[in-house]
Scaffold this motif. Sequence first.
Motif, PDB file in Angstrom:
ATOM      1  N   SER A  40       0.807  -1.211   0.000  1.00  0.00           N
ATOM      2  CA  SER A  40       0.000   0.000   0.000  1.00  0.00           C
ATOM      3  C   SER A  40       0.850   1.275   0.000  1.00  0.00           C
ATOM      4  O   SER A  40       1.523   1.590  -0.980  1.00  0.00           O
ATOM      5  CB  SER A  40      -0.943  -0.029   1.208  1.00  0.00           C
ATOM      6  OG  SER A  40      -1.791   1.086   1.233  1.00  0.00           O
ATOM      7  N   THR A  41       0.870   2.007   1.116  1.00  0.00           N
ATOM      8  CA  THR A  41       1.590   3.285   1.188  1.00  0.00           C
ATOM      9  C   THR A  41       3.090   3.125   1.339  1.00  0.00           C
ATOM     10  O   THR A  41       3.816   4.123   1.334  1.00  0.00           O
ATOM     11  CB  THR A  41       1.061   4.121   2.364  1.00  0.00           C
ATOM     12  OG1 THR A  41       1.216   3.376   3.579  1.00  0.00           O
ATOM     13  CG2 THR A  41      -0.407   4.468   2.183  1.00  0.00           C
ATOM     14  N   ASN A  42       3.570   1.909   1.491  1.00  0.00           N
ATOM     15  CA  ASN A  42       5.003   1.676   1.655  1.00  0.00           C
ATOM     16  C   ASN A  42       5.672   1.226   0.354  1.00  0.00           C
ATOM     17  O   ASN A  42       6.695   0.550   0.373  1.00  0.00           O
ATOM     18  CB  ASN A  42       5.264   0.638   2.754  1.00  0.00           C
ATOM     19  CG  ASN A  42       4.977   1.179   4.137  1.00  0.00           C
ATOM     20  OD1 ASN A  42       3.982   0.830   4.745  1.00  0.00           O
ATOM     21  ND2 ASN A  42       5.828   2.067   4.615  1.00  0.00           N
ATOM     22  N   LEU A 102       9.963  11.262  -4.801  1.00  0.00           N
ATOM     23  CA  LEU A 102      10.709  11.311  -3.548  1.00  0.00           C
ATOM     24  C   LEU A 102      10.775  12.728  -2.995  1.00  0.00           C
ATOM     25  O   LEU A 102      10.559  12.946  -1.790  1.00  0.00           O
ATOM     26  CB  LEU A 102      12.121  10.767  -3.763  1.00  0.00           C
ATOM     27  CG  LEU A 102      13.073  10.866  -2.569  1.00  0.00           C
ATOM     28  CD1 LEU A 102      12.579  10.027  -1.402  1.00  0.00           C
ATOM     29  CD2 LEU A 102      14.483  10.434  -2.984  1.00  0.00           C
ATOM     30  N   ILE A 103      11.087  13.698  -3.852  1.00  0.00           N
ATOM     31  CA  ILE A 103      11.167  15.092  -3.407  1.00  0.00           C
ATOM     32  C   ILE A 103       9.836  15.553  -2.829  1.00  0.00           C
ATOM     33  O   ILE A 103       9.786  16.209  -1.781  1.00  0.00           O
ATOM     34  CB  ILE A 103      11.599  16.002  -4.570  1.00  0.00           C
ATOM     35  CG1 ILE A 103      13.061  15.738  -4.942  1.00  0.00           C
ATOM     36  CG2 ILE A 103      11.411  17.477  -4.214  1.00  0.00           C
ATOM     37  CD1 ILE A 103      13.506  16.406  -6.226  1.00  0.00           C
ATOM     38  N   GLU A 104       8.755  15.193  -3.479  1.00  0.00           N
ATOM     39  CA  GLU A 104       7.430  15.575  -2.986  1.00  0.00           C
ATOM     40  C   GLU A 104       7.132  14.907  -1.647  1.00  0.00           C
ATOM     41  O   GLU A 104       6.550  15.534  -0.742  1.00  0.00           O
ATOM     42  CB  GLU A 104       6.361  15.206  -4.014  1.00  0.00           C
ATOM     43  CG  GLU A 104       4.958  15.658  -3.642  1.00  0.00           C
ATOM     44  CD  GLU A 104       4.842  17.161  -3.472  1.00  0.00           C
ATOM     45  OE1 GLU A 104       3.991  17.592  -2.659  1.00  0.00           O
ATOM     46  OE2 GLU A 104       5.592  17.914  -4.131  1.00  0.00           O
ATOM     47  N   TYR A 105       7.533  13.643  -1.521  1.00  0.00           N
ATOM     48  CA  TYR A 105       7.334  12.938  -0.254  1.00  0.00           C
ATOM     49  C   TYR A 105       8.073  13.639   0.885  1.00  0.00           C
ATOM     50  O   TYR A 105       7.521  13.845   1.969  1.00  0.00           O
ATOM     51  CB  TYR A 105       7.830  11.495  -0.384  1.00  0.00           C
ATOM     52  CG  TYR A 105       7.975  10.787   0.950  1.00  0.00           C
ATOM     53  CD1 TYR A 105       6.862  10.317   1.647  1.00  0.00           C
ATOM     54  CD2 TYR A 105       9.234  10.603   1.519  1.00  0.00           C
ATOM     55  CE1 TYR A 105       6.996   9.683   2.873  1.00  0.00           C
ATOM     56  CE2 TYR A 105       9.378   9.976   2.745  1.00  0.00           C
ATOM     57  CZ  TYR A 105       8.258   9.520   3.417  1.00  0.00           C
ATOM     58  OH  TYR A 105       8.400   8.904   4.637  1.00  0.00           O
ATOM     59  N   VAL A 106       9.326  14.022   0.641  1.00  0.00           N
ATOM     60  CA  VAL A 106      10.115  14.695   1.679  1.00  0.00           C
ATOM     61  C   VAL A 106       9.515  16.046   2.021  1.00  0.00           C
ATOM     62  O   VAL A 106       9.435  16.430   3.189  1.00  0.00           O
ATOM     63  CB  VAL A 106      11.586  14.832   1.223  1.00  0.00           C
ATOM     64  CG1 VAL A 106      12.387  15.650   2.241  1.00  0.00           C
ATOM     65  CG2 VAL A 106      12.220  13.463   1.044  1.00  0.00           C
ATOM     66  N   GLN A 114       6.367  16.918   1.821  1.00  0.00           N
ATOM     67  CA  GLN A 114       5.159  16.688   2.602  1.00  0.00           C
ATOM     68  C   GLN A 114       5.483  16.247   4.020  1.00  0.00           C
ATOM     69  O   GLN A 114       4.832  16.667   4.978  1.00  0.00           O
ATOM     70  CB  GLN A 114       4.285  15.641   1.906  1.00  0.00           C
ATOM     71  CG  GLN A 114       3.669  16.096   0.596  1.00  0.00           C
ATOM     72  CD  GLN A 114       2.735  17.273   0.766  1.00  0.00           C
ATOM     73  OE1 GLN A 114       1.984  17.370   1.751  1.00  0.00           O
ATOM     74  NE2 GLN A 114       2.765  18.189  -0.184  1.00  0.00           N
ATOM     75  N   LYS A 115       6.499  15.419   4.150  1.00  0.00           N
ATOM     76  CA  LYS A 115       6.863  14.892   5.458  1.00  0.00           C
ATOM     77  C   LYS A 115       7.344  15.990   6.393  1.00  0.00           C
ATOM     78  O   LYS A 115       7.019  16.018   7.573  1.00  0.00           O
ATOM     79  CB  LYS A 115       7.952  13.833   5.307  1.00  0.00           C
ATOM     80  CG  LYS A 115       8.357  13.148   6.617  1.00  0.00           C
ATOM     81  CD  LYS A 115       9.370  12.063   6.375  1.00  0.00           C
ATOM     82  CE  LYS A 115       9.810  11.389   7.666  1.00  0.00           C
ATOM     83  NZ  LYS A 115       8.700  10.672   8.312  1.00  0.00           N
ATOM     84  N   TYR A 116       8.108  16.917   5.834  1.00  0.00           N
ATOM     85  CA  TYR A 116       8.673  17.988   6.660  1.00  0.00           C
ATOM     86  C   TYR A 116       8.005  19.327   6.410  1.00  0.00           C
ATOM     87  O   TYR A 116       8.457  20.355   6.920  1.00  0.00           O
ATOM     88  CB  TYR A 116      10.183  18.090   6.412  1.00  0.00           C
ATOM     89  CG  TYR A 116      10.925  16.872   6.899  1.00  0.00           C
ATOM     90  CD1 TYR A 116      11.172  16.686   8.257  1.00  0.00           C
ATOM     91  CD2 TYR A 116      11.335  15.881   6.008  1.00  0.00           C
ATOM     92  CE1 TYR A 116      11.826  15.557   8.703  1.00  0.00           C
ATOM     93  CE2 TYR A 116      11.998  14.751   6.458  1.00  0.00           C
ATOM     94  CZ  TYR A 116      12.226  14.596   7.808  1.00  0.00           C
ATOM     95  OH  TYR A 116      12.888  13.458   8.251  1.00  0.00           O
ATOM     96  N   LYS A 117       6.935  19.293   5.593  1.00  0.00           N
ATOM     97  CA  LYS A 117       6.162  20.504   5.306  1.00  0.00           C
ATOM     98  C   LYS A 117       7.053  21.637   4.836  1.00  0.00           C
ATOM     99  O   LYS A 117       6.960  22.779   5.302  1.00  0.00           O
ATOM    100  CB  LYS A 117       5.356  20.933   6.540  1.00  0.00           C
ATOM    101  CG  LYS A 117       4.256  19.954   6.913  1.00  0.00           C
ATOM    102  CD  LYS A 117       3.449  20.471   8.089  1.00  0.00           C
ATOM    103  CE  LYS A 117       2.236  19.615   8.317  1.00  0.00           C
ATOM    104  NZ  LYS A 117       2.532  18.204   8.568  1.00  0.00           N
ATOM    105  N   GLN A 118       7.956  21.284   3.922  1.00  0.00           N
ATOM    106  CA  GLN A 118       8.832  22.280   3.353  1.00  0.00           C
ATOM    107  C   GLN A 118       8.069  23.052   2.275  1.00  0.00           C
ATOM    108  O   GLN A 118       7.225  22.491   1.572  1.00  0.00           O
ATOM    109  CB  GLN A 118      10.068  21.632   2.710  1.00  0.00           C
ATOM    110  CG  GLN A 118      10.938  20.888   3.723  1.00  0.00           C
ATOM    111  CD  GLN A 118      12.066  20.150   3.034  1.00  0.00           C
ATOM    112  OE1 GLN A 118      12.072  20.005   1.824  1.00  0.00           O
ATOM    113  NE2 GLN A 118      13.021  19.701   3.808  1.00  0.00           N
ATOM    114  N   PRO A 119       8.371  24.338   2.099  1.00  0.00           N
ATOM    115  CA  PRO A 119       7.696  25.096   1.038  1.00  0.00           C
ATOM    116  C   PRO A 119       8.124  24.600  -0.337  1.00  0.00           C
ATOM    117  O   PRO A 119       9.255  24.163  -0.524  1.00  0.00           O
ATOM    118  CB  PRO A 119       8.177  26.532   1.268  1.00  0.00           C
ATOM    119  CG  PRO A 119       9.460  26.387   2.027  1.00  0.00           C
ATOM    120  CD  PRO A 119       9.304  25.163   2.873  1.00  0.00           C
ATOM    121  N   ALA A 120       7.236  24.649  -1.276  1.00  0.00           N
ATOM    122  CA  ALA A 120       7.535  24.187  -2.634  1.00  0.00           C
ATOM    123  C   ALA A 120       8.524  25.132  -3.318  1.00  0.00           C
ATOM    124  O   ALA A 120       8.595  26.295  -2.985  1.00  0.00           O
ATOM    125  CB  ALA A 120       6.251  24.077  -3.437  1.00  0.00           C
TER     126      ALA A 120
END
Length: 259
Positions: free
Chosen positions: A203-205, A247-251, A253-259
């Motif tokens: 699934s999500t993994n 991967l970049i999008e995942y990171v 989202q995980k750390y709520k970094q600005p786009a």
Amino acid sequence: MTYFIAVANQKGGVAKTTTAVSLGGALVENGQEVLLVDLDPQGDLTLSLGFNPADARHAITDVLFNWASPASASRETKITGLDLIPSNPEMELAERFLPIRKNFESILRSAVSSPLNYDYVIFDCPPSVGAITTNALNAADLLIIPTLPEFFSVYALRNVLGAYRRVRSKSNPNLVFRILITMQDLRNRIHRDMSVQLKDNFSTNIFENIIQIDTKLRESSVAGLPITKYAPMTRSAEQYAALSKELIEYVKQKYKQPA
């Protein structure tokens, strides 16, 4: 902030090193600064970037055994923004001598604890779940497990996932994992069916992007270049580019970094 990735699988022949160098190259194409670390005594990652492990005087062994800094052991590759800490023949001693050191599981994590001038550090692990891979898992934020969509490759997942669970329960509770399907042959019904099962079970993994079989990937290793530089218009280059964006999008989202 530097994001640390371990690419590992106990089973060989699953495009582990290919994924490390290809993903690293694709991340650079997306404007990221990347350090690749060759933890495999075979030195395939080092060879894939055009260096001879036998000639590597400053290597990952200096970081693990001599307390050298990653910066002192790293070197530039042909690709701007992509650096390498090579492996050398001394790494063959690591599995035997690392465990006699105090707190050996965290030696690599301690070595990379100081701020690094990279967005991503990717550890290419040996095809085992011993002391070297344990060090990488302790230092990593994410474990990427490349696997072929075949029975024996999927069956071998239990070993690396067992190592993941041990490290997560004992020393690195924030470690997460993602499975990456590699060398998929769409003409092969078993590959198609097994890919569906993997996505259903994990699934999500599991990464949405899949890497299909491509002879250009082998050619790029001989050329000493990531596939994104060697043959940027090929299917595999496009797939690793898509993987890097995922991967970049995942990171982010995980750390709520600005786009």
